[in-house]
Design an enzyme around this catalytic site. Structure first.
Site: not given
Ligand SMILES: CC(=O)SCCNC(=O)CCNC(=O)[C@H](O)C(C)(C)COP(=O)(O)OP(=O)(O)OC[C@H]1O[C@@H](n2cnc3c(N)ncnc32)[C@H](O)[C@@H]1OP(=O)(O)O
Ligand SMILES: O=C([O-])CC(=O)C(=O)O
Length: 376
Positions: A222, A255, A257, A261, A312
């Site tokens: 997050h 992953k 970072m 989304h 981010d």
């Molecule tokens: C302000 C915020 O909070 S924005 C979010 C900030 N977080 C990050 O940047 C962390 C990296 N990103 C992630 O971990 C994820 O994309 C999340 C947590 C944001 C969303 O998670 P989910 O809803 O489960 O993602 P989603 O269903 O779209 O994933 C689809 C596939 O893409 C992959 N994937 C998604 N994001 C990433 C990533 N950043 N890097 C590599 N692979 C990824 C997942 O592992 C999944 O693969 P699988 O089907 O083989 O398991």
């Molecule tokens: O909506 C989400 O899951 C995460 C996000 O982008 C935020 O909180 O800004």
């Protein structure tokens, strides 16, 4: 119009968990609005305090209301001495999000919300105090300096930079902070906001709700992703090195970072806005690598995985160019999102039923009692 992402599966994905009048996320696959206002219009034209007022008081303020609101926030910046004592006792190697969590909780001990009629006062106080709180701890623990948090800063973003560097920031940086805080202010039922609402649904106090939300925002999936993205991109000295490293990470299924989304399908509307500010800052500081590295990572991730930068990713380089230490990135998110969290807490309180979902049981059908002496 882009299609909305198909939302099913674990993590409560795709299930409505309540109503809100505060925000829409990804309804057309990409958009973001606060009380109906498009995020780009807000980020291009508003000050953060206008957006906080919109979220917390239900309408955009007129000039007189904005002036009064900013003056009020400015008058609420002082740190109680008992809070300073607590901050001075937190070690330099503590995680700044833990400092935020403890600081918010301590404020709740000193200035407890006894009745919901006090909610606006307590929320405004938190918004006013948070930037000085984290930077008081940072400057004391890292430089042995007790800073004055009652600055002449005109806004929360300026207050953050002023109390961090203990001097008035330049205008470009103040402008970036307004945009950044606006982009981070609100995002519907994300994990930390939902945490705040669950806490609010028990009729708990506002400091407990915000403290809980801070804990939830801390994680790298997050809000913590902006710091994790910075730790990643600063390892690479040029775009080719970054591309090789990302290809390796993808092959190991790491992953990345700052990408992907839970709701958006093919872009996060906040990215192009903070990316443009990051570019401007990179030119200002004469950067020749970090912005290029970031852009290359963005294009490789899209080419290889159709994964896009979330809010981010370019925040990492933008904050870095303004001389903000990486470990303080997520606390800035708190200084902003506190407005959204608090608006959700008030919305939950106004139409409350305790949030208590069910679970699908996967344990044993029945277990026979074994006296302790007979257990293996
Ligand atoms: C302000 C915020 O909070 S924005 C979010 C900030 N977080 C990050 O940047 C962390 C990296 N990103 C992630 O971990 C994820 O994309 C999340 C947590 C944001 C969303 O998670 P989910 O809803 O489960 O993602 P989603 O269903 O779209 O994933 C689809 C596939 O893409 C992959 N994937 C998604 N994001 C990433 C990533 N950043 N890097 C590599 N692979 C990824 C997942 O592992 C999944 O693969 P699988 O089907 O083989 O398991
Ligand atoms: O909506 C989400 O899951 C995460 C996000 O982008 C935020 O909180 O800004």
């Amino acid at each position: 119009m882009a299609e909305a992402k198909k939302l099913t599966g674990a993590g409560l994905r795709g299930q409505s968990a309540g109503e809100t009048a505060l925000c829409t996320v990804g309804q057309s696959g990409a958009g973001l609005t606060y009380r109906g206002y498009d995020i780009k219009a807000l980020a291009d034209h508003a000050e953060f305090e206008e957006v906080a007022y919109l979220l917390l008081y239900g309408k955009l303020p007129n000039q007189a209301e904005l002036n009064a609101y900013k003056a009020k926030l400015k008058s609420l910046r002082q740190l109680p001495s008992a809070l300073k004592t607590v901050l001075e006792n937190i070690p330099a190697d503590a995680h700044p999000m833990d400092v935020m969590r403890t600081g918010c909780s301590m404020l709740g001990n000193l200035e407890t919300e006894h009745d919901f009629s006090e909610q606006h006062e307590k929320i405004d106080r938190m918004l006013a105090v948070f930037p000085g709180l984290i930077n008081y701890w940072y400057n004391y623990s890292h430089h042995g300096k007790r800073i004055n948090v009652e600055t002449e800063a005109d806004s929360i973003g300026e207050q953050f930079l002023w109390t961090l560097h203990d001097k008035k920031p330049e205008q470009l940086h103040i402008d970036v902070m307004h945009a950044s805080l606006i982009l981070y202010a609100e995002h519907e039922f994300n994990a930390s906001t939902f945490t705040a609402r669950v806490c609010a649904s028990t009729l708990s106090d506002i400091h407990s709700c915000i403290t809980a939300a801070i804990g939830s925002l801390r994680g790298p999936l997050h809000g913590g992703a902006n710091e994790a993205a910075m730790d990643m991109i600063e390892q690479w000295s040029d775009a080719d090195e970054a591309e090789d490293a990302i290809m390796g990470m993808l092959s190991r299924k790491d992953k990345i970072m700052g990408f992907g989304h839970a709701i958006y399908r093919d872009s996060d509307p906040r990215n192009s806005i903070i990316k443009a500010w990051s570019k401007k800052l990179s030119e200002q500081v004469g950067d020749t690598s970090l912005y290029a590295v970031s852009e290359r990572v963005e294009s490789v991730m899209w080419r290889e995985k159709k994964l896009f930068c979330n809010a981010d990713f370019f925040h990492a380089s933008a904050y870095h160019f303004m001389g903000i230490p990486t470990k303080l990135f997520t606390p800035i998110f708190v200084c902003s999102r506190a407005s959204g969290w608090a608006a959700h807490v008030m919305e939950q309180r106004a139409n409350n039923r305790i949030i208590r979902p069910s679970a699908d049981y996967t344990g044993p059908d029945s277990s026979e009692w074994v006296p302790i002496a007979e257990r293996s």
